[in-house]
Design a protein around this motif. Sequence first.
Motif, PDB file in Angstrom:
ATOM      1  N   ALA A  19      -3.127  17.709  -1.116  1.00 20.19           N
ATOM      2  CA  ALA A  19      -3.926  16.377  -1.258  1.00 20.19           C
ATOM      3  C   ALA A  19      -4.192  15.657  -0.150  1.00 20.19           C
ATOM      4  O   ALA A  19      -3.706  15.660   0.918  1.00 20.19           O
ATOM      5  N   ARG A  20      -5.239  14.769  -0.344  1.00 21.35           N
ATOM      6  CA  ARG A  20      -5.460  13.977   0.819  1.00 21.35           C
ATOM      7  C   ARG A  20      -5.085  12.274   0.226  1.00 21.35           C
ATOM      8  O   ARG A  20      -5.088  11.895  -0.747  1.00 21.35           O
ATOM      9  N   ILE A  21      -3.965  12.002   1.259  1.00 15.55           N
ATOM     10  CA  ILE A  21      -3.178  10.960   0.826  1.00 15.55           C
ATOM     11  C   ILE A  21      -3.880   9.417   1.437  1.00 15.55           C
ATOM     12  O   ILE A  21      -4.351   9.414   2.543  1.00 15.55           O
ATOM     13  N   VAL A  22      -3.832   8.582   0.565  1.00 11.15           N
ATOM     14  CA  VAL A  22      -3.968   7.148   0.842  1.00 11.15           C
ATOM     15  C   VAL A  22      -3.061   6.531   0.746  1.00 11.15           C
ATOM     16  O   VAL A  22      -2.130   6.256  -0.394  1.00 11.15           O
ATOM     17  N   GLU A  23      -2.422   5.870   1.884  1.00 11.17           N
ATOM     18  CA  GLU A  23      -1.401   4.812   1.903  1.00 11.17           C
ATOM     19  C   GLU A  23      -1.542   3.561   2.654  1.00 11.17           C
ATOM     20  O   GLU A  23      -1.553   3.465   3.702  1.00 11.17           O
ATOM     21  N   PRO A  24      -1.455   2.500   1.786  1.00 14.43           N
ATOM     22  CA  PRO A  24      -1.678   1.146   2.330  1.00 14.43           C
ATOM     23  C   PRO A  24      -0.452   0.831   3.367  1.00 14.43           C
ATOM     24  O   PRO A  24       0.605   1.285   3.285  1.00 14.43           O
ATOM     25  N   LEU A  25      -0.952   0.179   4.555  1.00 13.66           N
ATOM     26  CA  LEU A  25      -0.098  -0.090   5.568  1.00 13.66           C
ATOM     27  C   LEU A  25       0.784  -1.266   5.334  1.00 13.66           C
ATOM     28  O   LEU A  25       1.781  -1.545   5.879  1.00 13.66           O
ATOM     29  N   ARG A  26       0.392  -2.340   4.831  1.00 16.43           N
ATOM     30  CA  ARG A  26       0.846  -3.600   4.795  1.00 16.43           C
ATOM     31  C   ARG A  26       2.494  -3.557   4.648  1.00 16.43           C
ATOM     32  O   ARG A  26       3.045  -2.975   3.649  1.00 16.43           O
ATOM     33  N   LEU A  27       3.139  -4.020   5.630  1.00 15.50           N
ATOM     34  CA  LEU A  27       4.715  -3.767   5.535  1.00 15.50           C
ATOM     35  C   LEU A  27       5.529  -4.666   4.392  1.00 15.50           C
ATOM     36  O   LEU A  27       6.635  -4.385   3.836  1.00 15.50           O
ATOM     37  N   THR A  28       4.923  -5.941   4.166  1.00 17.55           N
ATOM     38  CA  THR A  28       5.497  -6.683   2.898  1.00 17.55           C
ATOM     39  C   THR A  28       4.700  -6.233   1.782  1.00 17.55           C
ATOM     40  O   THR A  28       3.679  -6.838   1.350  1.00 17.55           O
ATOM     41  N   ARG A  29       5.313  -5.515   1.272  1.00 19.74           N
ATOM     42  CA  ARG A  29       5.013  -4.708  -0.188  1.00 19.74           C
ATOM     43  C   ARG A  29       4.832  -5.818  -1.281  1.00 19.74           C
ATOM     44  O   ARG A  29       4.115  -5.565  -2.027  1.00 19.74           O
ATOM     45  N   GLU A  30       5.710  -6.748  -1.233  1.00 18.87           N
ATOM     46  CA  GLU A  30       5.697  -7.759  -2.412  1.00 18.87           C
ATOM     47  C   GLU A  30       4.300  -8.579  -2.249  1.00 18.87           C
ATOM     48  O   GLU A  30       3.879  -9.151  -3.364  1.00 18.87           O
ATOM     49  N   ARG A  31       3.726  -8.432  -1.082  1.00 19.57           N
ATOM     50  CA  ARG A  31       2.484  -9.174  -1.016  1.00 19.57           C
ATOM     51  C   ARG A  31       1.320  -8.236  -0.965  1.00 19.57           C
ATOM     52  O   ARG A  31       0.225  -8.757  -0.919  1.00 19.57           O
ATOM     53  N   LEU A  32       1.500  -7.078  -1.264  1.00 22.50           N
ATOM     54  CA  LEU A  32       0.474  -6.062  -1.228  1.00 22.50           C
ATOM     55  C   LEU A  32      -0.563  -6.269  -2.541  1.00 22.50           C
ATOM     56  O   LEU A  32      -0.144  -6.476  -3.620  1.00 22.50           O
ATOM     57  N   HIS A  33      -1.845  -6.513  -2.270  1.00 22.52           N
ATOM     58  CA  HIS A  33      -2.674  -6.640  -3.273  1.00 22.52           C
ATOM     59  C   HIS A  33      -3.769  -5.665  -3.625  1.00 22.52           C
ATOM     60  O   HIS A  33      -3.792  -4.867  -2.639  1.00 22.52           O
ATOM     61  N   MET A  34      -4.547  -5.686  -4.543  1.00 25.28           N
ATOM     62  CA  MET A  34      -5.701  -4.811  -4.707  1.00 25.28           C
ATOM     63  C   MET A  34      -6.469  -4.733  -3.657  1.00 25.28           C
ATOM     64  O   MET A  34      -7.097  -3.854  -3.241  1.00 25.28           O
ATOM     65  N   GLY A  35      -6.894  -6.114  -2.886  1.00 26.53           N
ATOM     66  CA  GLY A  35      -7.863  -6.110  -1.843  1.00 26.53           C
ATOM     67  C   GLY A  35      -7.398  -5.009  -0.618  1.00 26.53           C
ATOM     68  O   GLY A  35      -8.026  -4.386  -0.012  1.00 26.53           O
ATOM     69  N   ASP A  36      -6.056  -5.114  -0.242  1.00 24.50           N
ATOM     70  CA  ASP A  36      -5.124  -4.295   0.652  1.00 24.50           C
ATOM     71  C   ASP A  36      -5.500  -2.679   0.189  1.00 24.50           C
ATOM     72  O   ASP A  36      -6.024  -1.925   1.139  1.00 24.50           O
ATOM     73  N   ILE A  37      -5.281  -2.665  -1.074  1.00 22.84           N
ATOM     74  CA  ILE A  37      -5.450  -1.127  -1.449  1.00 22.84           C
ATOM     75  C   ILE A  37      -7.183  -0.673  -1.428  1.00 22.84           C
ATOM     76  O   ILE A  37      -7.197   0.571  -0.807  1.00 22.84           O
ATOM     77  N   GLU A  38      -7.810  -1.295  -1.657  1.00 26.67           N
ATOM     78  CA  GLU A  38      -9.355  -1.032  -1.389  1.00 26.67           C
ATOM     79  C   GLU A  38      -9.635  -0.844   0.091  1.00 26.67           C
ATOM     80  O   GLU A  38     -10.273  -0.097   0.141  1.00 26.67           O
ATOM     81  N   TRP A  39      -9.154  -1.775   0.904  1.00 26.51           N
ATOM     82  CA  TRP A  39      -9.446  -1.586   2.227  1.00 26.51           C
ATOM     83  C   TRP A  39      -9.001  -0.201   2.824  1.00 26.51           C
ATOM     84  O   TRP A  39      -9.376   0.542   3.496  1.00 26.51           O
ATOM     85  N   ALA A  40      -7.688   0.040   2.301  1.00 22.91           N
ATOM     86  CA  ALA A  40      -7.071   1.357   2.676  1.00 22.91           C
ATOM     87  C   ALA A  40      -7.540   2.515   2.423  1.00 22.91           C
ATOM     88  O   ALA A  40      -7.807   3.475   2.942  1.00 22.91           O
ATOM     89  N   ILE A  41      -8.196   2.595   1.124  1.00 26.15           N
ATOM     90  CA  ILE A  41      -9.157   3.755   0.507  1.00 26.15           C
ATOM     91  C   ILE A  41     -10.403   3.712   1.305  1.00 26.15           C
ATOM     92  O   ILE A  41     -10.813   4.989   1.826  1.00 26.15           O
TER      93      ILE A  41
END
Length: 286
Positions: free
Chosen positions: A66-88
């Motif tokens: 698999a090709r892995i996409v993993e958001p880097l944001r360290l404060t997971r409780e503040r991880l939002h969809m915008g961060d995930i889209e950027w990571a993708i």
Amino acid sequence: MKVLMRKRVGLPADPWSRLHLETADDRRVAGTVAAAVEARLMVSIIGPRGAGKTHSTRKALRAAGARIVEPLRLTRERLHMGDIEWAIVRALAADERPRRSGEARSHQVRRVLGRAQQNAPIVLLIDDAHTLHHQTLRALKRLRELDWLGVSPLLGIVLLGQADKVGAIPEVGLRSDRVRLAGLTVDEAADALGVVLGASRTEERAVAALSASERARNWLDLIALVDDCLAEASARGEDWIKFECAHAVLHPGSQPAPDFETKPADGAIDGVLDDLDEAPGLRRAV
């Protein structure tokens, strides 16, 4: 201090990193992750800290190609969809910059995912998912609903956490699968101790006592338990972990039960009976 204790008995600085032991939980994770990759599922792998979730999942994802996409944001409780889209976008289209507009970025994500999934399966991996906000979890459901040229979903999603956060949200939980890790068995813990310590650094009875302890049910606790035993052995001036040492760590302040399996010395019983004969008022029954 832990490294010094390990070096004292001839162990590497981190002997556990070289351990390659497949457990029942490893096999469960491998099967779950393989299904998530193949069928582009959303799955949650749940277990206490130190259970080996992250290590097992990454190993299974590599095996599945698999090709892995993993958001880097360290404060997971503040991880939002915008961060995930950027990571993708950054992971799958390195020559593009994520769009600033939320609507434009969502269209960009659909296009990037649609093209990338034609070459290799894509998995979004989020660790510490039990801290995610419920709106982020709902957005993950909508992410899986994106389609490209009639293909949907475009990726699998694997969430790692200490609690089932997804199950509390019906519209997300009903569309996902969850696997709860059981932890190390007694035999698995004993095998790990045997590989890491070897027969020259521990006594067989000590391995049995340590592996049966509740402190040996996950990797972090097992590692801490061995370090405590090495420190206790050092305090006793010993170079290996004896049963008495393991007992002192597992049951502070108590003494181990006598070893009744040890045969008495020759003549010991006769000596006790002779002493009874000589005691006033006592006679041996004939």
